[in-house]
Design a protein around this motif. Structure first.
Motif, PDB file in Angstrom:
ATOM      1  N   TYR A 104       0.801  -1.205  -0.080  1.00  0.00           N
ATOM      2  CA  TYR A 104       0.096   0.105   0.064  1.00  0.00           C
ATOM      3  C   TYR A 104       0.941   1.186  -0.069  1.00  0.00           C
ATOM      4  O   TYR A 104       1.780   1.515   0.940  1.00  0.00           O
ATOM      5  N   ARG A 105       0.632   2.224  -0.923  1.00  0.00           N
ATOM      6  CA  ARG A 105       1.476   3.262  -0.875  1.00  0.00           C
ATOM      7  C   ARG A 105       0.579   4.673  -0.447  1.00  0.00           C
ATOM      8  O   ARG A 105      -0.483   4.684  -0.739  1.00  0.00           O
ATOM      9  N   ALA A 106       1.373   5.422   0.398  1.00  0.00           N
ATOM     10  CA  ALA A 106       0.531   6.409   1.194  1.00  0.00           C
ATOM     11  C   ALA A 106       0.253   7.567   0.110  1.00  0.00           C
ATOM     12  O   ALA A 106       1.177   7.929  -0.661  1.00  0.00           O
ATOM     13  N   ALA A 107      -0.914   8.409   0.246  1.00  0.00           N
ATOM     14  CA  ALA A 107      -1.184   9.061  -0.690  1.00  0.00           C
ATOM     15  C   ALA A 107      -1.017  10.624  -0.092  1.00  0.00           C
ATOM     16  O   ALA A 107      -1.158  11.569  -0.971  1.00  0.00           O
ATOM     17  N   TYR A 108      -0.789  10.540   0.986  1.00  0.00           N
ATOM     18  CA  TYR A 108      -0.165  11.799   1.870  1.00  0.00           C
ATOM     19  C   TYR A 108       0.645  11.770   2.772  1.00  0.00           C
ATOM     20  O   TYR A 108       0.960  10.452   3.343  1.00  0.00           O
ATOM     21  N   ASP A 109       1.165  12.633   3.498  1.00  0.00           N
ATOM     22  CA  ASP A 109       2.212  12.868   4.570  1.00  0.00           C
ATOM     23  C   ASP A 109       1.365  12.842   5.885  1.00  0.00           C
ATOM     24  O   ASP A 109       0.373  13.909   6.013  1.00  0.00           O
ATOM     25  N   ALA A 110       1.593  11.997   6.857  1.00  0.00           N
ATOM     26  CA  ALA A 110       1.104  12.415   8.283  1.00  0.00           C
ATOM     27  C   ALA A 110       1.620  13.741   8.962  1.00  0.00           C
ATOM     28  O   ALA A 110       2.506  14.293   8.293  1.00  0.00           O
ATOM     29  N   VAL A 111       0.884  14.385   9.552  1.00  0.00           N
ATOM     30  CA  VAL A 111       1.390  15.812   9.901  1.00  0.00           C
ATOM     31  C   VAL A 111       2.570  15.636  10.594  1.00  0.00           C
ATOM     32  O   VAL A 111       3.560  16.623  10.369  1.00  0.00           O
ATOM     33  N   ALA A 112       2.895  14.663  11.388  1.00  0.00           N
ATOM     34  CA  ALA A 112       3.999  14.326  12.037  1.00  0.00           C
ATOM     35  C   ALA A 112       5.313  14.184  11.081  1.00  0.00           C
ATOM     36  O   ALA A 112       6.479  14.905  11.063  1.00  0.00           O
ATOM     37  N   ILE A 113       5.143  13.660  10.014  1.00  0.00           N
ATOM     38  CA  ILE A 113       6.040  13.579   8.915  1.00  0.00           C
ATOM     39  C   ILE A 113       6.251  14.782   8.150  1.00  0.00           C
ATOM     40  O   ILE A 113       7.320  15.155   7.761  1.00  0.00           O
ATOM     41  N   ALA A 114       5.052  15.574   7.887  1.00  0.00           N
ATOM     42  CA  ALA A 114       5.358  16.853   6.949  1.00  0.00           C
ATOM     43  C   ALA A 114       6.444  17.647   8.176  1.00  0.00           C
ATOM     44  O   ALA A 114       6.997  18.556   7.341  1.00  0.00           O
TER      45      ALA A 114
ATOM     46  N   PRO B  62     -16.282  19.314   9.510  1.00  0.00           N
ATOM     47  CA  PRO B  62     -17.457  19.451   8.865  1.00  0.00           C
ATOM     48  C   PRO B  62     -17.597  18.505   7.660  1.00  0.00           C
ATOM     49  O   PRO B  62     -16.927  18.124   7.091  1.00  0.00           O
ATOM     50  N   ASP B  63     -19.084  17.974   7.891  1.00  0.00           N
ATOM     51  CA  ASP B  63     -19.480  17.235   6.456  1.00  0.00           C
ATOM     52  C   ASP B  63     -19.531  17.755   5.389  1.00  0.00           C
ATOM     53  O   ASP B  63     -20.691  18.417   4.994  1.00  0.00           O
ATOM     54  N   GLU B  64     -18.536  18.050   4.951  1.00  0.00           N
ATOM     55  CA  GLU B  64     -18.541  18.762   3.366  1.00  0.00           C
ATOM     56  C   GLU B  64     -17.307  18.250   2.392  1.00  0.00           C
ATOM     57  O   GLU B  64     -16.478  17.812   3.122  1.00  0.00           O
ATOM     58  N   ALA B  65     -17.687  18.235   1.333  1.00  0.00           N
ATOM     59  CA  ALA B  65     -16.573  17.767   0.399  1.00  0.00           C
ATOM     60  C   ALA B  65     -15.333  18.747   0.274  1.00  0.00           C
ATOM     61  O   ALA B  65     -15.577  20.036   0.339  1.00  0.00           O
ATOM     62  N   ARG B  66     -14.114  18.422   0.145  1.00  0.00           N
ATOM     63  CA  ARG B  66     -12.968  19.046  -0.019  1.00  0.00           C
ATOM     64  C   ARG B  66     -12.420  18.923  -1.268  1.00  0.00           C
ATOM     65  O   ARG B  66     -12.197  17.893  -1.752  1.00  0.00           O
ATOM     66  N   PRO B  67     -12.039  20.040  -1.837  1.00  0.00           N
ATOM     67  CA  PRO B  67     -11.393  20.168  -3.379  1.00  0.00           C
ATOM     68  C   PRO B  67      -9.989  19.085  -3.087  1.00  0.00           C
ATOM     69  O   PRO B  67      -9.195  19.433  -2.262  1.00  0.00           O
ATOM     70  N   VAL B  68      -9.921  18.070  -4.124  1.00  0.00           N
ATOM     71  CA  VAL B  68      -8.749  17.423  -3.961  1.00  0.00           C
ATOM     72  C   VAL B  68      -8.199  17.406  -5.428  1.00  0.00           C
ATOM     73  O   VAL B  68      -8.740  17.427  -6.344  1.00  0.00           O
ATOM     74  N   SER B  69      -6.941  17.472  -5.608  1.00  0.00           N
ATOM     75  CA  SER B  69      -6.109  17.652  -6.815  1.00  0.00           C
ATOM     76  C   SER B  69      -6.273  16.240  -7.490  1.00  0.00           C
ATOM     77  O   SER B  69      -6.520  15.403  -7.127  1.00  0.00           O
ATOM     78  N   ALA B  70      -6.222  16.648  -8.961  1.00  0.00           N
ATOM     79  CA  ALA B  70      -6.175  15.271  -9.749  1.00  0.00           C
ATOM     80  C   ALA B  70      -5.366  14.178  -9.478  1.00  0.00           C
ATOM     81  O   ALA B  70      -5.404  13.009  -9.479  1.00  0.00           O
ATOM     82  N   GLU B  71      -3.739  14.600  -9.236  1.00  0.00           N
ATOM     83  CA  GLU B  71      -2.963  13.685  -8.624  1.00  0.00           C
ATOM     84  C   GLU B  71      -3.380  13.021  -7.385  1.00  0.00           C
ATOM     85  O   GLU B  71      -3.094  11.837  -7.265  1.00  0.00           O
ATOM     86  N   SER B  72      -3.918  13.765  -6.612  1.00  0.00           N
ATOM     87  CA  SER B  72      -3.901  13.087  -5.193  1.00  0.00           C
ATOM     88  C   SER B  72      -5.298  12.220  -5.274  1.00  0.00           C
ATOM     89  O   SER B  72      -5.329  11.251  -5.093  1.00  0.00           O
ATOM     90  N   ARG B  73      -6.372  12.535  -6.330  1.00  0.00           N
ATOM     91  CA  ARG B  73      -7.238  11.622  -6.545  1.00  0.00           C
ATOM     92  C   ARG B  73      -6.929  10.184  -7.034  1.00  0.00           C
ATOM     93  O   ARG B  73      -7.110   9.259  -6.977  1.00  0.00           O
ATOM     94  N   GLU B  74      -5.898  10.557  -8.150  1.00  0.00           N
ATOM     95  CA  GLU B  74      -5.442   9.465  -8.859  1.00  0.00           C
ATOM     96  C   GLU B  74      -4.650   8.406  -7.685  1.00  0.00           C
ATOM     97  O   GLU B  74      -4.707   7.324  -7.765  1.00  0.00           O
ATOM     98  N   ARG B  75      -3.782   9.138  -6.834  1.00  0.00           N
ATOM     99  CA  ARG B  75      -2.893   8.377  -6.059  1.00  0.00           C
ATOM    100  C   ARG B  75      -3.945   7.407  -5.156  1.00  0.00           C
ATOM    101  O   ARG B  75      -3.618   6.323  -4.895  1.00  0.00           O
ATOM    102  N   LEU B  76      -5.085   7.914  -4.929  1.00  0.00           N
ATOM    103  CA  LEU B  76      -6.090   7.258  -3.807  1.00  0.00           C
ATOM    104  C   LEU B  76      -6.709   6.200  -4.868  1.00  0.00           C
ATOM    105  O   LEU B  76      -6.901   4.927  -4.251  1.00  0.00           O
TER     106      LEU B  76
END
Lengths: 494, 97
Positions: A104-114, B62-76
Motif C-alpha cells: 500500500y502506498r501512502a497518498a499523503y504525509d502524516a502531519v508529524a512527517i510533514a 464539517p461534513d463537506e466535500a474538500r477539493p482534491v487535486s487530480a494527482e491526489s485523486r489518482e493516488r487514492l
C-alpha cells in the motif's frame, strides 16, 4: 570525519554538522552501513529507502547555504531517522506490518512527517511492528519478528519494536513510534533507549493508521532524553497554516493545558508502591527501579508514596476499550477501496475472504473481542463499565497530581523476554502493558528512561545483562517535567 | 464459556470467515481474556453514558466535500483493487433476473 557517527546524539551530530566536521551524507552512509550489517539479524527495518543518500545530499546543500549565510539551522536538518510502518509518508509503502496493506502506498504525509520534512530530517526507512500495532513484542508482524539488539534470542518489545531496535543497533539517530497502550515505552525499555508517549492530542494523529483512536499517540524514540525532547518539539502541534499541510482536529493548540507544579526547584515524584508488589514483577526490575529512585533522592528530589485506588483495574479497562475501538477502526479494511482483495462468492463474500486472508491472528482476536464487548447484551457489562472505571482511574491520577508532579513505576514488569515465550498466551502478553496503559487511558504524557540493567543471570536463562526502563508520568501538557527529571537521572545537561 | 455459535455470530458481524480450528482456539483465548477483564465487575463504578477524559472531546470535521487535486485523486484510486475510470469497481449487490 567522526570515528563512528552512528553513535552520536542528535545534539552532537547537529554541532558537528554546524562546524562542518561532518556531513549528512557521511552520517547517513554510516547508518546505512550499520543497517546492512545488523538488520539481517535484528529485522528492525522492513524497508530501507533507496533515496536516503539523495535526501542527505539535499540536506547538505541546505546546511551549506545556512553556514554561508552565517545562520543557525533546524536541529534535525540532515539527521537520519526511522519511521514506524504505520505512519504515512507520501508515495512510500505503509503496510502496518500486515498482509492487508502489503505494498500500500501512502497518498499523503502524516502531519508529524510533514513537520519532520520541514525540519529537514532524512528518512532512512520504515520499521517493523506488531501488525496494526497490536502486540507487545513485534512477533505479530506479518514479516517476521524484530530481535533485541542486546540479545538476539529475545524480543525487542512492541509494538514499535522495529523503531526501538533501529535506534538501539545504531541504525538511526531517532525514530518515530506510536503508542496505544505502551507501544513506544515498553520497546524503549527493552532496547535501552528513551521513549516518549506525549500527552493525548499533543501530536497530530493525522496520517497514523488508527488502532484505538481515544488512546493512540505518535512519539519519539531516541538515545537521550534531550534528543527525545528535540524530536517532540519538532513534531508537536496540529498541522497549522503551513502550505500543503491540512488541519485534522486530532491535535490541540499550544496552551490547552496549563500544568502547575507542587515542587519547588525539582518536581516531586510519587510512587504507587501498592501497585508494584505483584508477583509478576521481576526482582531485577524492581532493584533497578529502586536504585533510580535513590539516584533521584541523591539529586535533591523528594520521593513519596501515592495511592491510586483503582489503578489495578487499568489493564482490564484497556482490554475492553481498546478492542472495541480496534473493531471499529479495522472495519475500513473491506478489500474494496484499498489493500488486499480476495474474491468471494459475492460482494459481501469479498469482505469475508479479504479480511480472513489479510489479517493476522491477534488482529482477528481483538476485532472479535471488540465486537463482543460492544454487542447487544454485553455493552453495559463491558464497554460502558470500562468507560466508567476509566474515568475513576483518571480521577485517581488527578488527585495524586495534587500532591506530586511525577508518578514513577517500572516501564514494564520484566526485561525483554524470549522470542516465542509468550506467543501462545495472550493474557501473559497483555500483562506486559500493566504499567503503561494508564497513560493512554488518562491521556497524560509518560516517558521511559533507561535506569540500568537486569544483570546477567545464567541460572534464570539470562546470559547477558538486559536493559530496564523507569517510567515517569506527568500532568497533561507537562512533558517539560518529564524531560527535566529524565535528564537529571541520566546526567544530561538541562 | 463462549460457544462456537456465539463466535460464529461475532465473526459474521465482523465480516471474517473462521475455520473450525480457529473457533476452537479462539474460544479458549476468549475465556482466558474475558476471565481476566471480568474483575471489572468488582469495581465500584457508577455507569453514566456521558464522560470524557481530560479536556479532550470528539471533534468531527464539517461534513463537506474538500477539493482534491487530480494527482491526489489518482493516488487514492490507484490503491483500489479494481476500478473503472474514476470509479472503484465492486461486485453487483443487487441481482438481476
Amino acid at each position: 570525519m567522526i570515528p563512528d557517527p552512528t553513535k552520536l546524539t542528535i545534539r552532537d551530530a547537529h554541532a558537528q554538522l554546524k562546524e562542518g566536521a561532518l556531513t549528512s551524507a557521511e552520517l547517513v552512509k554510516a547508518c546505512l552501513d550499520r543497517i546492512a550489517e545488523r538488520n539481517p539479524q535484528v529485522n528492525a527495518y522492513l524497508e530501507v529507502f533507496s533515496d536516503a543518500m539523495d535526501q542527505a545530499a539535499a540536506a547538505d546543500a541546505a546546511i551549506a547555504a545556512a553556514r554561508k549565510a552565517g545562520g543557525d539551522f533546524s536541529p534535525l536538518l540532515g539527521i537520519p531517522c526511522a519511521i514506524k510502518d504505520n505512519i504515512l509518508i507520501e508515495g512510500r509503502t505503509a503496510s502496518a506490518a500486515s498482509k492487508m496493506l502489503e505494498g500500500y502506498r501512502a497518498a499523503y504525509d502524516a502531519v508529524a512527517i510533514a513537520k519532520l520534512k520541514a525540519a529537514g530530517a532524512v528518512f532512512l526507512g520504515r520499521t517493523n511492528m506488531d501488525e496494526f500495532a497490536m502486540g507487545g513484542s513485534t512477533e505479530n508482524s506479518a514479516f517476521g519478528p524484530t530481535r533485541n539488539p542486546h540479545d538476539l534470542e529475545r524480543v525487542a518489545g512492541g509494538s514499535s519494536g522495529g523503531s526501538a531496535a533501529a535506534v538501539a543497533m545504531d541504525g538511526a539517530l531517532f525514530a518515530l513510534g506510536s503508542d496505544t497502550g505502551g507501544s513506544i515505552r515498553q520497546p524503549a525499555s527493552f532496547c535501552g533507549v528513551v521513549g516518549l508517549k506525549p500527552t493525548y492530542g499533543a501530536v497530530s494523529r493525522y496520517g497514523v493508521i488508527a488502532m484505538g483512536s481515544s488512546l493512540d499517540q505518535i512519539g519519539p524514540i531516541a538515545r537521550t532524553v534531550s534528543d527525545a525532547e528535540t524530536v517532540f518539539e519538532a513534531i508537536r502541534g496540529d498541522a497549522g497554516a503551513a502550505e500543503g499541510m491540512r488541519g485534522d482536529g486530532t491535535a490541540f493548540p499550544d496552551g490547552a493545558y496549563r500544568p502547575a507544579r507542587v515542587g519547588g526547584a525539582k518536581p516531586v515524584i510519587g510512587v504507587p508502591r501498592h501497585f508494584l508488589g505483584g508477583d509478576g514483577v521481576d526482582p531485577a526490575v524492581l532493584a533497578a527501579f529502586d536504585a533510580a529512585l535513590d539516584s533521584f533522592r541523591a539529586k535533591g528530589y523528594e520521593v513519596k508514596d501515592v495511592a491510586l485506588p483503582n489503578v489495578s483495574y487499568a489493564l482490564p479497562v484497556y482490554y475492553v476499550l481498546m478492542p472495541a475501538e480496534v473493531s471499529s477502526n479495522m472495519a475500513r479494511f473491506d478489500g474494496m477501496r484499498f489493500g488486499l482483495h480476495k474474491d468471494g462468492a459475492d460482494g459481501i463474500g469479498d469482505y469475508f475472504e479479504s479480511r480472513r486472508a489479510g489479517l493476522g491472528r491477534e488482529v482477528i482476536r481483538r476485532i472479535l473481542l471488540g465486537t463482543y464487548v460492544l454487542s447487544t447484551g454485553y455493552h453495559d457489562a463491558y464497554y460502558n463499565r470500562a468507560g466508567a472505571v476509566r474515568r475513576m482511574i483518571a480521577a485517581d491520577f488527578a488527585a495524586a497530581f495534587e500532591t506530586v508532579d511525577l508518578i514513577a513505576t517500572p516501564t514494564a514488569p520484566s526485561p525483554a523476554f524470549k522470542v516465542g515465550e509468550k506467543a501462545s498466551d495472550p493474557v501473559a502478553m497483555y500483562l506486559e502493558d500493566i504499567f503503561t496503559v494508564t497513560a493512554n487511558l488518562t491521556g497524560m504524557p509518560a516517558l521511559s528512561v533507561p535506569c540500568g540493567d537486569a544483570p546477567a543471570d545464567p541460572s534464570r536463562g539470562r546470559p547477558v545483562p538486559l536493559p530496564v526502563g523507569i517510567q515517569l508520568a506527568a500532568r497533561h501538557g507537562d512533558e517539560r517535567a518529564l524531560f527535566e527529571a529524565g535528564k537529571d537521572l541520566r546526567g544530561e545537561v538541562q | 464459556m463462549i460457544t462456537a455459535a456465539e463466535l460464529e455470530h461475532l465473526a459474521a458481524l465482523a465480516r471474517i470467515s473462521l475455520t473450525d480450528g480457529d473457533k476452537e482456539s479462539l474460544a479458549k483465548e476468549f475465556d482466558a481474556i474475558l476471565g481476566y477483564v471480568d474483575q471489572l465487575k468488582k469495581a465500584d463504578a457508577a455507569l453514566d453514558a456521558e464522560g470524557r477524559v481530560g479536556t479532550v472531546k470528539n471533534v468531527a470535521r464539517p461534513d463537506e466535500a474538500r477539493p482534491v487535486s487530480a494527482e491526489s485523486r489518482e493516488r487514492l484510486l490507484a490503491e483500489a483493487p479494481d476500478r473503472e475510470g474514476d470509479f472503484i469497481a465492486v461486485k453487483k449487490i443487487i441481482a438481476q433476473d
